[in-house]
Design a protein around this motif. Structure first.
Motif, PDB file in Angstrom:
ATOM      1  N   ASP A 123     -25.245  24.578  30.441  1.00 23.90           N
ATOM      2  CA  ASP A 123     -25.563  24.188  31.758  1.00 23.90           C
ATOM      3  C   ASP A 123     -24.276  24.752  32.574  1.00 23.90           C
ATOM      4  O   ASP A 123     -23.346  24.852  31.781  1.00 23.90           O
ATOM      5  CB  ASP A 123     -25.231  22.433  31.706  1.00 23.90           C
ATOM      6  N   SER A 131     -35.349   3.974  40.700  1.00 20.24           N
ATOM      7  CA  SER A 131     -36.396   3.275  39.847  1.00 20.24           C
ATOM      8  C   SER A 131     -35.991   2.165  39.241  1.00 20.24           C
ATOM      9  O   SER A 131     -34.618   1.729  39.136  1.00 20.24           O
ATOM     10  CB  SER A 131     -36.512   4.526  38.861  1.00 20.24           C
ATOM     11  N   GLU A 168     -32.510  34.109  37.645  1.00 17.23           N
ATOM     12  CA  GLU A 168     -32.762  34.146  36.109  1.00 17.23           C
ATOM     13  C   GLU A 168     -34.213  34.545  35.870  1.00 17.23           C
ATOM     14  O   GLU A 168     -34.629  34.756  34.803  1.00 17.23           O
ATOM     15  CB  GLU A 168     -32.389  32.926  35.511  1.00 17.23           C
ATOM     16  N   GLY A 212     -27.027  17.759  37.076  1.00 17.35           N
ATOM     17  CA  GLY A 212     -27.981  16.949  37.683  1.00 17.35           C
ATOM     18  C   GLY A 212     -27.267  16.257  39.004  1.00 17.35           C
ATOM     19  O   GLY A 212     -26.263  16.682  39.456  1.00 17.35           O
ATOM     20  N   GLN A 229     -30.900  15.123  32.256  1.00 15.34           N
ATOM     21  CA  GLN A 229     -31.553  14.137  31.504  1.00 15.34           C
ATOM     22  C   GLN A 229     -32.739  14.694  30.565  1.00 15.34           C
ATOM     23  O   GLN A 229     -32.728  14.456  29.463  1.00 15.34           O
ATOM     24  CB  GLN A 229     -31.990  13.084  32.246  1.00 15.34           C
ATOM     25  N   CYS A 237     -21.993  27.238  31.746  1.00 12.80           N
ATOM     26  CA  CYS A 237     -22.443  28.574  31.192  1.00 12.80           C
ATOM     27  C   CYS A 237     -23.934  28.776  32.169  1.00 12.80           C
ATOM     28  O   CYS A 237     -24.818  27.982  32.049  1.00 12.80           O
ATOM     29  CB  CYS A 237     -22.971  28.249  29.757  1.00 12.80           C
ATOM     30  N   GLU A 238     -23.825  29.995  32.697  1.00 10.26           N
ATOM     31  CA  GLU A 238     -25.097  30.062  33.772  1.00 10.26           C
ATOM     32  C   GLU A 238     -25.884  31.073  33.278  1.00 10.26           C
ATOM     33  O   GLU A 238     -25.489  32.354  32.900  1.00 10.26           O
ATOM     34  CB  GLU A 238     -24.640  30.268  35.133  1.00 10.26           C
ATOM     35  N   LEU A 239     -27.439  30.730  33.136  1.00 11.95           N
ATOM     36  CA  LEU A 239     -28.181  31.649  32.710  1.00 11.95           C
ATOM     37  C   LEU A 239     -28.499  32.469  33.874  1.00 11.95           C
ATOM     38  O   LEU A 239     -28.737  31.975  35.113  1.00 11.95           O
ATOM     39  CB  LEU A 239     -29.636  31.035  32.432  1.00 11.95           C
ATOM     40  N   MET A 283     -27.062   7.867  47.005  1.00 14.15           N
ATOM     41  CA  MET A 283     -27.351   6.426  47.097  1.00 14.15           C
ATOM     42  C   MET A 283     -26.784   5.664  46.066  1.00 14.15           C
ATOM     43  O   MET A 283     -26.205   6.111  45.006  1.00 14.15           O
ATOM     44  CB  MET A 283     -28.940   6.195  46.535  1.00 14.15           C
ATOM     45  N   TRP A 323     -26.665  13.232  39.969  1.00 13.71           N
ATOM     46  CA  TRP A 323     -26.030  11.964  39.920  1.00 13.71           C
ATOM     47  C   TRP A 323     -24.727  11.929  40.613  1.00 13.71           C
ATOM     48  O   TRP A 323     -24.533  10.902  41.273  1.00 13.71           O
ATOM     49  CB  TRP A 323     -25.888  11.209  38.428  1.00 13.71           C
ATOM     50  N   THR A 368     -34.234  22.943  34.570  1.00 10.56           N
ATOM     51  CA  THR A 368     -33.225  23.437  35.651  1.00 10.56           C
ATOM     52  C   THR A 368     -33.298  22.544  36.859  1.00 10.56           C
ATOM     53  O   THR A 368     -32.717  22.861  37.862  1.00 10.56           O
ATOM     54  CB  THR A 368     -33.344  24.794  35.850  1.00 10.56           C
ATOM     55  N   GLY A 369     -34.149  21.399  36.648  1.00 13.29           N
ATOM     56  CA  GLY A 369     -33.979  20.639  37.735  1.00 13.29           C
ATOM     57  C   GLY A 369     -34.892  20.714  39.037  1.00 13.29           C
ATOM     58  O   GLY A 369     -35.627  21.747  39.016  1.00 13.29           O
ATOM     59  N   GLN A 370     -34.571  20.033  40.079  1.00 12.91           N
ATOM     60  CA  GLN A 370     -35.215  20.194  41.417  1.00 12.91           C
ATOM     61  C   GLN A 370     -35.690  21.503  41.800  1.00 12.91           C
ATOM     62  O   GLN A 370     -36.795  21.907  42.278  1.00 12.91           O
ATOM     63  CB  GLN A 370     -34.934  19.206  42.463  1.00 12.91           C
ATOM     64  N   SER A 381     -34.354  10.880  49.996  1.00 14.09           N
ATOM     65  CA  SER A 381     -33.178  11.323  50.069  1.00 14.09           C
ATOM     66  C   SER A 381     -32.756  11.663  51.462  1.00 14.09           C
ATOM     67  O   SER A 381     -31.586  11.493  51.851  1.00 14.09           O
ATOM     68  CB  SER A 381     -33.207  12.770  49.433  1.00 14.09           C
ATOM     69  N   SER A 433     -39.376  15.168  37.102  1.00 14.94           N
ATOM     70  CA  SER A 433     -39.132  14.602  38.280  1.00 14.94           C
ATOM     71  C   SER A 433     -38.889  13.115  38.428  1.00 14.94           C
ATOM     72  O   SER A 433     -38.714  12.566  39.581  1.00 14.94           O
ATOM     73  CB  SER A 433     -40.542  14.976  39.129  1.00 14.94           C
TER      74      SER A 433
HETATM   75  C1  LIG Z   1     -31.023  12.553  44.788  1.00 20.51           C
HETATM   76  C2  LIG Z   1     -31.980  12.347  43.895  1.00 20.51           C
HETATM   77  C3  LIG Z   1     -32.295  10.814  43.529  1.00 20.51           C
HETATM   78  C4  LIG Z   1     -33.269  10.749  42.059  1.00 20.51           C
HETATM   79  N1  LIG Z   1     -33.384   9.479  42.082  1.00 20.51           N
HETATM   80  C5  LIG Z   1     -34.177   8.956  40.885  1.00 20.51           C
HETATM   81  C6  LIG Z   1     -34.095   7.755  40.403  1.00 20.51           C
HETATM   82  O1  LIG Z   1     -33.732   6.865  40.935  1.00 20.51           O
HETATM   83  N2  LIG Z   1     -35.353   7.451  39.613  1.00 20.51           N
HETATM   84  C7  LIG Z   1     -35.989   8.469  38.958  1.00 20.51           C
HETATM   85  O2  LIG Z   1     -36.830   8.186  38.072  1.00 20.51           O
HETATM   86  N3  LIG Z   1     -35.748   9.662  39.246  1.00 20.51           N
HETATM   87  C8  LIG Z   1     -34.909  10.241  40.398  1.00 20.51           C
HETATM   88  N4  LIG Z   1     -34.937  11.432  40.711  1.00 20.51           N
HETATM   89  C9  LIG Z   1     -35.760  12.305  40.212  1.00 20.51           C
HETATM   90  C10 LIG Z   1     -35.104  13.153  38.743  1.00 20.51           C
HETATM   91  O3  LIG Z   1     -35.026  12.020  37.939  1.00 20.51           O
HETATM   92  C11 LIG Z   1     -33.804  13.687  38.755  1.00 20.51           C
HETATM   93  O4  LIG Z   1     -34.042  14.685  39.861  1.00 20.51           O
HETATM   94  C12 LIG Z   1     -33.278  14.269  37.512  1.00 20.51           C
HETATM   95  O5  LIG Z   1     -32.012  14.475  37.763  1.00 20.51           O
HETATM   96  C13 LIG Z   1     -34.217  15.169  36.905  1.00 20.51           C
HETATM   97  O6  LIG Z   1     -33.550  15.431  35.631  1.00 20.51           O
HETATM   98  P1  LIG Z   1     -33.426  17.143  35.076  1.00 20.51           P
HETATM   99  O7  LIG Z   1     -32.660  17.139  33.883  1.00 20.51           O
HETATM  100  O8  LIG Z   1     -34.940  17.415  35.145  1.00 20.51           O
HETATM  101  O9  LIG Z   1     -32.782  17.811  36.235  1.00 20.51           O
HETATM  102  P2  LIG Z   1     -31.164  17.989  36.636  1.00 20.51           P
HETATM  103  O10 LIG Z   1     -30.570  16.427  36.531  1.00 20.51           O
HETATM  104  O11 LIG Z   1     -31.032  18.504  38.112  1.00 20.51           O
HETATM  105  O12 LIG Z   1     -30.457  18.937  35.718  1.00 20.51           O
HETATM  106  C14 LIG Z   1     -30.593  20.254  35.569  1.00 20.51           C
HETATM  107  C15 LIG Z   1     -29.607  21.122  35.203  1.00 20.51           C
HETATM  108  O13 LIG Z   1     -29.771  22.452  35.150  1.00 20.51           O
HETATM  109  C16 LIG Z   1     -28.571  23.155  35.254  1.00 20.51           C
HETATM  110  N5  LIG Z   1     -29.015  24.450  35.774  1.00 20.51           N
HETATM  111  C17 LIG Z   1     -29.991  24.754  36.866  1.00 20.51           C
HETATM  112  N6  LIG Z   1     -29.967  26.332  36.946  1.00 20.51           N
HETATM  113  C18 LIG Z   1     -29.171  26.715  35.768  1.00 20.51           C
HETATM  114  C19 LIG Z   1     -29.072  27.907  35.253  1.00 20.51           C
HETATM  115  N7  LIG Z   1     -29.468  29.089  35.622  1.00 20.51           N
HETATM  116  N8  LIG Z   1     -28.064  28.050  34.027  1.00 20.51           N
HETATM  117  C20 LIG Z   1     -27.448  26.885  33.824  1.00 20.51           C
HETATM  118  N9  LIG Z   1     -27.730  25.720  34.137  1.00 20.51           N
HETATM  119  C21 LIG Z   1     -28.672  25.470  34.912  1.00 20.51           C
HETATM  120  C22 LIG Z   1     -27.967  22.327  36.451  1.00 20.51           C
HETATM  121  O14 LIG Z   1     -26.541  22.546  36.672  1.00 20.51           O
HETATM  122  C23 LIG Z   1     -28.494  20.795  36.055  1.00 20.51           C
HETATM  123  O15 LIG Z   1     -27.301  20.396  35.584  1.00 20.51           O
HETATM  124  C24 LIG Z   1     -33.641  11.864  41.831  1.00 20.51           C
HETATM  125  C25 LIG Z   1     -33.691  13.061  42.234  1.00 20.51           C
HETATM  126  C26 LIG Z   1     -32.777  13.215  43.077  1.00 20.51           C
HETATM  127  C27 LIG Z   1     -32.584  14.578  43.662  1.00 20.51           C
END
Ligand SMILES: Cc1cc2nc3c(=O)[nH]c(=O)nc-3n(C[C@H](O)[C@H](O)[C@H](O)COP(=O)(O)OP(=O)(O)OC[C@H]3O[C@@H](n4cnc5c(N)ncnc54)[C@H](O)[C@@H]3O)c2cc1C
Length: 478
Positions: free
Chosen positions: A69, A90, A357, A77, A48, A149-151, A85, A79, A184-186, A231, A425
C-alpha cells in the motif's frame, strides 16, 4: 493491550485452527527472472478489501503472498484521510473483513475493547474505531503488508509471470508474481469527477470530496457543494462546522434521493449470483442501482440541516460557472449561486489511461460498452466505461491476443460493480464477494499447475496402511 483483547486473539487462533482443514500446501513458488521465488499473488491495496482477500487466500493455503500500500500504516483507504463523517454509514452489524469468522468480527473486537454494554449502546461505528479494528485484524491474522510502496507499472514477464514495478521512497524495485489483485479503492480505475462546466475555474477555487481540503480556511466563506450523495453532505457539514458563512448544496434532481438501494441489494442471492446472470440482467440491475446512487443516512442530513447557514437547492444542476472579482458564480435553472469555494461530490468516472500502473494495458481493457449494447432506454455512457470483467474478476481484452497476460490481473474495487454488484464498494458485500474472488484466484492457480498435480498423483506412493498377512494365508499363496 487489554486482557480481553489478548483473550480474543487466543480465540481467533483457536477458531482458525479448528477450521484449518485441509492443511496441505499445494503451491510451489515459481522462480522469477531475478532468480528469486516469485509471489503467487501480489495484492495492491491494504484497505479492508486487500486485507480480506489476503485472509481468504491464506485460508486456502495460498500463503506466498504480499500486500502493498502506498499509504503509511493505519492510513489506508478513506477512514483517516478524506472520510468526513463521524461514523460509518452502514449498520453496525454488517460483517465484512472477518469473512464470517465470529471472533474476527467488528462486534467481537468492539466488545473486547470497550465492553459488551458499549456495543449494545452503540448506534453506528466510529470511523476511527473501524480503522483501528482493520489494523488489529491485519496484525492478528498475520498478513504480510508493506506500506509506503506504490505500484507504478505492471508488465508481462517470462514464464507467465507479471512484473510489478514498485516505488518505495527513492528506490524502485521489480516484484514478480503469478497473479496481481488490484484492491485499489474507489479511484483505482479513474478519477473523482469535476463537472466539465467547472473545469475552467482556478484550481484554488475547486476541489473534489477526496481532496485534502483546508476547512479552517473556509471560515466565514461561501461554499457550494455539488452533488447530493453522502460524501457531498459530509463535506457540507464539515464546512458548516468549520464556520462557513453559507453552504449551498446543489442537487441535480428535482427532489433529493433518499432511498438507499444498497439496503435493498443486501441479500445473499443478489450478492452471490448477480454475476451469474446474463449481461442484459446484470446491466439492468446495476444501471438502476448506480443511477439511483447511494442515499445518505438520517444523521448525515441532520448534521447539515441543523445549521441556519445551510441551503439545499433541488433541481439545480450546474449549467455554467465563471470566476468573477467576487468569487465563483454557478448558473443553475433556479438562479445563480455565488460561492468562494466549490466542492464536487459528483462521484468517480472511469479513466484507465489516467492511472500510471495500468499504462501498459489500459488501451486494451474491454469495457461494458465494448461487450454489451443495452436497449435505448437503458443506455448510460458513464456505466459503459466500466471494465467488463471475467468471472474471476480478471480484466478481459478489447482486442484478443494483444495483452493476454491481463487474465492474471484481477480487479476488486468499485469498478468491478457493473460486473458483479458491490465489490470493494461497501462492507455488506465482502463476506460474499471476497470468497468468490478467492475461488477465482485459486482456480486459476490450480489449472495452471494441472500437469504438476497430475505428475504428483502418478508418483504418489505413500502407503496409508501396513498389511500384515496371517501365516496360513502366506502358506496358501505359495
Ligand atoms: C468517504 C467514504 C465513506 C464510506 N463509508 C462507508 C460505510 O460507512 N459503509 C460501507 O459499507 N462502505 C463505505 N464506503 C465504501 C467502501 O467501504 C470504502 O470505500 C472502503 O474504503 C473500500 O475498501 P477498499 O479496501 O476496497 O479500498 P480502500 O479502503 O480505498 O483501499 C485502497 C488502498 O489502495 C491503495 N492504493 C491505491 N493505488 C495504489 C497503488 N498504485 N500502489 C499502492 N497502493 C495503492 C490506497 O492507498 C488505499 O489504501 C465509504 C467510502 C467512502 C469514500
Amino acid at each position: 493491550m487489554s486482557e480481553a483483547l489478548t483473550a480474543l486473539e487466543a480465540d481467533v487462533r483457536a477458531d482458525l485452527a479448528r477450521i484449518a482443514h485441509p492443511h496441505a500446501a499445494w503451491l510451489e513458488p515459481k522462480t522469477g527472472p531475478d532468480g528469486k521465488p516469485a509471489l503467487d499473488v501480489l495484492i495492491i491495496g491494504a484497505g479492508q478489501s486487500g486485507l480480506a482477500i489476503g485472509f481468504g487466500l491464506m485460508r486456502s493455503r495460498v500463503s506466498n503472498i504480499l500486500l502493498l500500500d502506498k499509504a503509511e500504516e493505519g492510513k489506508e483507504g478513506p477512514w483517516l484521510t478524506y472520510a468526513r463523517m463521524p461514523t460509518l454509514r452502514s449498520p453496525k452489524d454488517y460483517t465484512g473483513p472477518d469473512l464470517d469468522i465470529p471472533s474476527l468480527t467488528y462486534q467481537s473486537w468492539h466488545e473486547a475493547r470497550f465492553g459488551k454494554e458499549s456495543w449494545q449502546a452503540l448506534a453506528l461505528i466510529l470511523r476511527e474505531h473501524w480503522a483501528e479494528y482493520l489494523l488489529w485484524l491485519r496484525r492478528t491474522i498475520g498478513l504480510p503488508v508493506r506500506n509506503g510502496c506504490e505500484l507504478q507499472e505492471i508488465a508481462p514477464a517470462a514464464d507467465g509471470l507479471l512484473a510489478a514495478r514498485v516505488k518505495r521512497g527513492d528506490a524502485v524495485e521489480t516484484l514478480y508474481a503469478r497473479k496481481i489483485v488490484l484492491a485499489t479503492g474507489q479511484e483505482g480505475m479513474g478519477d473523482w469527477m469535476i463537472p466539465e462546466q467547472l473545469r475552467d475555474l482556478p484550481a484554488s477555487s475547486v476541489a473534489s470530496v477526496a481532496d485534502d481540503i483546508d476547512f479552517e480556511s473556509l471560515r466565514g466563506k461561501r461554499v457550494a457543494v455539488i452533488g447530493a450523495g453522502a460524501s457531498a453532505f459530509d463535506n457540507a457539514a464539515t464546512a458548516l462546522e468549520a464556520g462557513a458563512a453559507e453552504v449551498h448544496l446543489l442537487c441535480r434532481r428535482a427532489q433529493i434521493q433518499v432511498i438507499q438501494p444498497y439496503r435493498w441489494l443486501t441479500f445473499r442471492g443478489f450478492l452471490r449470483h448477480l454475476g451469474d446472470l446474463d449481461d442484459a440482467w446484470r446491466w439492468r440491475f446495476m444501471r438502476k442501482i448506480l443511477e439511483m446512487r447511494e442515499g445518505f443516512p438520517q444523521p448525515t442530513y441532520d448534521r447539515c440541516a441543523r445549521h441556519a447557514a445551510f441551503t439545499l437547492h433541488e433541481g439545480a444542476p450546474v449549467e455554467a460557472a465563471r470566476q468573477t472579482d467576487d468569487g465563483v458564480e454557478l448558473q443553475t435553472p433556479r438562479g445563480v449561486v455565488a460561492a468562494d469555494f466549490v466542492i464536487c461530490g459528483t462521484g468517480i468516472d472511469m479513466n484507465f489511461a489516467g492511472r500510471g500502473e495500468l499504462a501498459k494495458f489500459s488501451g486494451n481493457v474491454a469495457t461494458w460498452a465494448d461487450r454489451y449494447q443495452p436497449p435505448e432506454n437503458e443506455r448510460n455512457a458513464r456505466l459503459g466505461r466500466f471494465p467488463y470483467l471475467a468471472d474471476d474478476y480478471a480484466f478481459t481484452e478489447r482486442v484478443p491476443g494483444e495483452t493476454p497476460w491481463v487474465a492474471d490481473i484481477h480487479l476488486f474495487a468499485i469498478a468491478s460493480t457493473m460486473s458483479f454488484g458491490p465489490s470493494g464498494s461497501s462492507i455488506n458485500a465482502m463476506t460474499t464477494a471476497v470468497p468468490k474472488l478467492v475461488h477465482g484466484l485459486t482456480r486459476g492457480l490450480f489449472r495452471a499447475d494441472v500437469e504438476r498435480h497430475w505428475a504428483s498423483l502418478c508418483a504418489y506412493d505413500v502407503p496409508q496402511a501396513v498389511v500384515t498377512r496371517p501365516a496360513r494365508a502366506r502358506e496358501q499363496s505359495r
